[in-house]
Design a protein around this motif. Structure first.
Motif, PDB file in Angstrom:
ATOM      1  N   LEU A 184       0.813  -1.208   0.000  1.00  0.00           N
ATOM      2  CA  LEU A 184       0.000   0.000   0.000  1.00  0.00           C
ATOM      3  C   LEU A 184       0.851   1.265   0.000  1.00  0.00           C
ATOM      4  CD1 LEU A 184      -2.895  -0.881   2.466  1.00  0.00           C
ATOM      5  CD2 LEU A 184      -2.663  -1.371   0.031  1.00  0.00           C
ATOM      6  N   SER A 185       2.067   1.162   0.511  1.00  0.00           N
ATOM      7  CA  SER A 185       2.995   2.293   0.531  1.00  0.00           C
ATOM      8  C   SER A 185       4.388   1.722   0.718  1.00  0.00           C
ATOM      9  CB  SER A 185       2.642   3.254   1.677  1.00  0.00           C
ATOM     10  OG  SER A 185       3.082   2.740   2.916  1.00  0.00           O
ATOM     11  N   PRO A 186       5.440   2.556   0.633  1.00  0.00           N
ATOM     12  CA  PRO A 186       6.801   2.036   0.839  1.00  0.00           C
ATOM     13  C   PRO A 186       7.018   1.428   2.216  1.00  0.00           C
ATOM     14  CG  PRO A 186       6.892   4.161  -0.269  1.00  0.00           C
ATOM     15  CD  PRO A 186       5.461   3.951   0.126  1.00  0.00           C
ATOM     16  N   GLN A 187       6.131   1.732   3.182  1.00  0.00           N
ATOM     17  CA  GLN A 187       6.273   1.189   4.528  1.00  0.00           C
ATOM     18  C   GLN A 187       5.143   0.243   4.933  1.00  0.00           C
ATOM     19  OE1 GLN A 187       6.149   4.768   4.160  1.00  0.00           O
ATOM     20  NE2 GLN A 187       8.333   4.721   3.694  1.00  0.00           N
ATOM     21  N   THR A 188       4.148   0.087   4.084  1.00  0.00           N
ATOM     22  CA  THR A 188       2.944  -0.648   4.491  1.00  0.00           C
ATOM     23  C   THR A 188       2.686  -1.857   3.609  1.00  0.00           C
ATOM     24  OG1 THR A 188       1.970   1.444   5.233  1.00  0.00           O
ATOM     25  CG2 THR A 188       0.499  -0.454   5.042  1.00  0.00           C
ATOM     26  N   LEU A 189       2.611  -3.017   4.257  1.00  0.00           N
ATOM     27  CA  LEU A 189       2.323  -4.267   3.573  1.00  0.00           C
ATOM     28  C   LEU A 189       1.060  -4.854   4.181  1.00  0.00           C
ATOM     29  CD1 LEU A 189       3.893  -5.908   1.363  1.00  0.00           C
ATOM     30  CD2 LEU A 189       4.718  -7.339   3.229  1.00  0.00           C
ATOM     31  N   LEU A 190       0.090  -5.156   3.341  1.00  0.00           N
ATOM     32  CA  LEU A 190      -1.180  -5.705   3.802  1.00  0.00           C
ATOM     33  C   LEU A 190      -1.251  -7.182   3.457  1.00  0.00           C
ATOM     34  CD1 LEU A 190      -3.889  -4.481   5.033  1.00  0.00           C
ATOM     35  CD2 LEU A 190      -4.803  -4.709   2.730  1.00  0.00           C
ATOM     36  N   GLY A 191      -1.655  -7.995   4.418  1.00  0.00           N
ATOM     37  CA  GLY A 191      -1.830  -9.418   4.174  1.00  0.00           C
ATOM     38  C   GLY A 191      -3.302  -9.763   4.106  1.00  0.00           C
ATOM     39  N   THR A 192      -3.689 -10.598   3.131  1.00  0.00           N
ATOM     40  CA  THR A 192      -5.088 -11.002   2.988  1.00  0.00           C
ATOM     41  C   THR A 192      -5.151 -12.372   2.319  1.00  0.00           C
ATOM     42  OG1 THR A 192      -7.275 -10.298   2.191  1.00  0.00           O
ATOM     43  CG2 THR A 192      -5.395  -9.865   0.749  1.00  0.00           C
ATOM     44  N   HIS A 193      -6.363 -12.857   2.098  1.00  0.00           N
ATOM     45  CA  HIS A 193      -6.568 -14.162   1.465  1.00  0.00           C
ATOM     46  C   HIS A 193      -6.742 -13.982  -0.048  1.00  0.00           C
ATOM     47  CE1 HIS A 193     -10.735 -12.842   1.214  1.00  0.00           C
ATOM     48  NE2 HIS A 193     -10.638 -12.506   2.490  1.00  0.00           N
ATOM     49  N   ASP A 194      -6.908 -15.077  -0.760  1.00  0.00           N
ATOM     50  CA  ASP A 194      -7.101 -14.998  -2.214  1.00  0.00           C
ATOM     51  C   ASP A 194      -8.546 -15.305  -2.611  1.00  0.00           C
ATOM     52  OD1 ASP A 194      -7.370 -17.724  -1.894  1.00  0.00           O
ATOM     53  OD2 ASP A 194      -5.885 -18.275  -3.418  1.00  0.00           O
ATOM     54  N   GLU A 195      -9.485 -15.088  -1.682  1.00  0.00           N
ATOM     55  CA  GLU A 195     -10.914 -15.370  -1.847  1.00  0.00           C
ATOM     56  C   GLU A 195     -11.216 -16.866  -1.794  1.00  0.00           C
ATOM     57  OE1 GLU A 195     -13.407 -13.399  -1.713  1.00  0.00           O
ATOM     58  OE2 GLU A 195     -12.295 -11.511  -1.742  1.00  0.00           O
ATOM     59  N   ASN A 196     -10.462 -17.693  -2.512  1.00  0.00           N
ATOM     60  CA  ASN A 196     -10.730 -19.134  -2.487  1.00  0.00           C
ATOM     61  C   ASN A 196     -10.485 -19.735  -1.111  1.00  0.00           C
ATOM     62  OD1 ASN A 196     -11.437 -19.332  -5.235  1.00  0.00           O
ATOM     63  ND2 ASN A 196      -9.288 -19.439  -5.843  1.00  0.00           N
ATOM     64  N   ASN A 197      -9.459 -19.249  -0.404  1.00  0.00           N
ATOM     65  CA  ASN A 197      -9.131 -19.826   0.908  1.00  0.00           C
ATOM     66  C   ASN A 197      -9.702 -19.004   2.066  1.00  0.00           C
ATOM     67  OD1 ASN A 197      -7.441 -17.620   0.693  1.00  0.00           O
ATOM     68  ND2 ASN A 197      -5.609 -18.670   1.419  1.00  0.00           N
ATOM     69  N   LYS A 198     -10.580 -18.087   1.769  1.00  0.00           N
ATOM     70  CA  LYS A 198     -11.192 -17.247   2.804  1.00  0.00           C
ATOM     71  C   LYS A 198     -11.892 -18.111   3.858  1.00  0.00           C
ATOM     72  CE  LYS A 198     -14.678 -13.604   3.352  1.00  0.00           C
ATOM     73  NZ  LYS A 198     -15.585 -12.657   2.651  1.00  0.00           N
ATOM     74  N   GLU A 199     -11.512 -17.902   5.126  1.00  0.00           N
ATOM     75  CA  GLU A 199     -12.103 -18.565   6.298  1.00  0.00           C
ATOM     76  C   GLU A 199     -11.679 -20.018   6.462  1.00  0.00           C
ATOM     77  OE1 GLU A 199     -16.309 -18.084   6.003  1.00  0.00           O
ATOM     78  OE2 GLU A 199     -16.252 -15.903   6.137  1.00  0.00           O
ATOM     79  N   PHE A 200     -10.909 -20.565   5.522  1.00  0.00           N
ATOM     80  CA  PHE A 200     -10.532 -21.979   5.593  1.00  0.00           C
ATOM     81  C   PHE A 200      -9.153 -22.178   6.208  1.00  0.00           C
ATOM     82  CE2 PHE A 200     -13.548 -22.481   1.876  1.00  0.00           C
ATOM     83  CZ  PHE A 200     -14.495 -23.173   2.602  1.00  0.00           C
ATOM     84  N   LEU A 201      -9.042 -23.239   6.985  1.00  0.00           N
ATOM     85  CA  LEU A 201      -7.781 -23.638   7.592  1.00  0.00           C
ATOM     86  C   LEU A 201      -7.618 -25.133   7.378  1.00  0.00           C
ATOM     87  CD1 LEU A 201      -5.369 -22.755   9.455  1.00  0.00           C
ATOM     88  CD2 LEU A 201      -6.784 -23.458  11.387  1.00  0.00           C
ATOM     89  N   ALA A 202      -6.483 -25.546   6.798  1.00  0.00           N
ATOM     90  CA  ALA A 202      -6.245 -26.962   6.504  1.00  0.00           C
ATOM     91  C   ALA A 202      -5.316 -27.556   7.548  1.00  0.00           C
ATOM     92  CB  ALA A 202      -5.633 -27.105   5.109  1.00  0.00           C
ATOM     93  N   LEU A 203      -5.792 -28.589   8.247  1.00  0.00           N
ATOM     94  CA  LEU A 203      -5.002 -29.254   9.278  1.00  0.00           C
ATOM     95  C   LEU A 203      -4.721 -30.690   8.866  1.00  0.00           C
ATOM     96  CD1 LEU A 203      -6.827 -28.067  12.538  1.00  0.00           C
ATOM     97  CD2 LEU A 203      -4.780 -27.100  11.469  1.00  0.00           C
ATOM     98  N   ARG A 204      -3.462 -31.069   8.930  1.00  0.00           N
ATOM     99  CA  ARG A 204      -3.097 -32.453   8.609  1.00  0.00           C
ATOM    100  C   ARG A 204      -3.757 -33.404   9.612  1.00  0.00           C
ATOM    101  NH1 ARG A 204       1.323 -32.706   5.040  1.00  0.00           N
ATOM    102  NH2 ARG A 204       2.171 -30.625   4.573  1.00  0.00           N
ATOM    103  N   SER A 205      -4.234 -34.523   9.123  1.00  0.00           N
ATOM    104  CA  SER A 205      -4.930 -35.570   9.895  1.00  0.00           C
ATOM    105  C   SER A 205      -6.372 -35.207  10.217  1.00  0.00           C
ATOM    106  CB  SER A 205      -4.194 -35.891  11.212  1.00  0.00           C
ATOM    107  OG  SER A 205      -2.860 -36.284  10.969  1.00  0.00           O
ATOM    108  N   ILE A 206      -6.757 -33.944  10.028  1.00  0.00           N
ATOM    109  CA  ILE A 206      -8.115 -33.497  10.319  1.00  0.00           C
ATOM    110  C   ILE A 206      -8.866 -33.137   9.041  1.00  0.00           C
ATOM    111  CG2 ILE A 206      -9.553 -31.835  11.571  1.00  0.00           C
ATOM    112  CD1 ILE A 206      -8.015 -33.743  13.365  1.00  0.00           C
ATOM    113  N   GLY A 207      -8.222 -32.342   8.191  1.00  0.00           N
ATOM    114  CA  GLY A 207      -8.845 -31.906   6.951  1.00  0.00           C
ATOM    115  C   GLY A 207      -9.106 -30.408   6.950  1.00  0.00           C
ATOM    116  N   LEU A 208     -10.016 -30.001   6.094  1.00  0.00           N
ATOM    117  CA  LEU A 208     -10.317 -28.586   5.916  1.00  0.00           C
ATOM    118  C   LEU A 208     -11.368 -28.125   6.917  1.00  0.00           C
ATOM    119  CD1 LEU A 208      -9.305 -26.430   3.873  1.00  0.00           C
ATOM    120  CD2 LEU A 208     -11.371 -26.879   2.532  1.00  0.00           C
ATOM    121  N   LEU A 209     -11.071 -26.995   7.585  1.00  0.00           N
ATOM    122  CA  LEU A 209     -11.994 -26.423   8.562  1.00  0.00           C
ATOM    123  C   LEU A 209     -12.435 -25.034   8.117  1.00  0.00           C
ATOM    124  CD1 LEU A 209     -10.091 -27.150  11.918  1.00  0.00           C
ATOM    125  CD2 LEU A 209     -11.682 -28.652  10.711  1.00  0.00           C
ATOM    126  N   ASN A 210     -13.705 -24.717   8.372  1.00  0.00           N
ATOM    127  CA  ASN A 210     -14.167 -23.340   8.208  1.00  0.00           C
ATOM    128  C   ASN A 210     -14.168 -22.736   9.609  1.00  0.00           C
ATOM    129  OD1 ASN A 210     -15.960 -20.998   8.154  1.00  0.00           O
ATOM    130  ND2 ASN A 210     -16.518 -21.657   6.085  1.00  0.00           N
TER     131      ASN A 210
END
Length: 304
Positions: A184-210
């Motif tokens: 966003l600026s020389p000092q500002t970096l914004l982190g976000t999702h790519d829409e496809n992975n929004k709200e999802f968390l993948a855990l090994r041995s468990i699978g995909l969680l919302n």
């Protein structure tokens, strides 16, 4: 730099199209909007071109005092700077000659019920983010006590599991696996999702969680400013030290420097707790506090 079209802005802010329906493919090239002032009076070579022009109550009331020909002339002073569109705020009636002239010049005229200040703030923020340079990296992004943290490490090292533990402690997930970084600026970096992975968390041995469905809205955040880059690595014997204060290291993403910390993994180490400590310590440093400096002052005081 990315570009957006007038049509995308219309959809985002529910703008009314008064003219130029066939010109909504026009591209926005500048990441700020402008309110015309001197541009109404004369051409000035130093005035920037290609900015969205917004007409507030003062500008529209002034144009209403003019004849059609005078209005065309004043609007012409704006059009010569090649604005991608002109937006009338506060649901005001369009001035005489504005629609006709802009139709001839193929400049879309839009209208909104928002006030000048409301629309300017929202549109500026949206355009800056939408047009910001961006990259996608492999990692996890979390917000810990209001501080944005990028977790990196080799596949399988435990980034997602660590994020899950942090969520359980009341912190928030931003993105898992793929993190989109926007400059966003020389000092500002914004982190976000790519829409496809929004709200999802993948855990090994468990699978995909919302995480929102499982833990509620408080478990997720759309975006966060990146303050720390933390790399999770395998344990190396004799690699850690007990220095009072480690020298700050940095990594760069799109030329934005981010403080970097490496945390080694070993059974029994509270990695989430260490990340919380790192985040809180970073915050204290921003306030000008150093635990090492205070400790040394106490030692010196005892010696004296």
């Amino acid at each position: 730099m990315k570009t957006i079209t007038i049509e995308e802005i219309i959809k985002k802010f529910s703008l009314e199209v008064l003219s130029g329906q066939d010109q909504l493919h026009r591209v926005v090239k500048k990441s700020k909007v402008r309110r015309p002032g001197l541009e109404f009076m004369e051409k000035f070579d130093f005035i920037a071109t290609e900015y969205i022009q917004i007409l507030g109550k003062n500008e529209v009331n002034y144009l209403h005092t003019l004849t059609i020909e005078e209005c065309k002339m004043r609007i012409g002073n704006i059009v010569q700077y090649d604005p991608p569109c002109i937006i009338i705020t506060s649901q005001q009636e369009e001035p005489l000659g504005l629609i006709q002239y802009c139709t001839e010049e193929k400049i879309p005229v839009l209208r909104t019920p928002d006030s000048m200040s409301e629309l300017s703030a929202k549109l500026d923020a949206y355009v800056v983010k939408a047009m910001a340079p961006e990259i996608a990296i492999h990692g996890v992004c979390v917000n810990v006590s209001g501080i944005g943290i990028l977790l990196r490490g080799k596949s399988g090292v435990g980034k997602s599991e660590t994020a899950h533990t942090l969520i359980g402690r009341g912190h928030r997930l931003v993105a898992d696996d793929i993190v989109v970084l926007k400059k966003l600026s020389p000092q500002t970096l914004l982190g976000t999702h790519d829409e496809n992975n929004k709200e999802f968390l993948a855990l090994r041995s468990i699978g995909l969680l919302n995480v929102v469905r499982l833990y509620g809205r408080a478990a997720f955040q759309e975006e966060t400013r990146i303050a720390l880059d933390i790399e999770l690595t395998k344990w190396e014997d004799n690699a850690l030290n007990n220095e009072l204060e480690l020298e700050t290291k940095f990594v760069e993403y799109m030329d934005v420097k981010i403080p970097h910390i490496q945390i080694q993994l070993q059974p029994g180490r509270d990695i989430s707790g260490l990340i919380e400590a790192a985040a809180n310590n970073w915050y204290l440093k921003q306030q000008g506090y150093s635990a090492a400096e205070e400790f040394m002052k106490r030692i010196e005081s005892d010696i004296e």
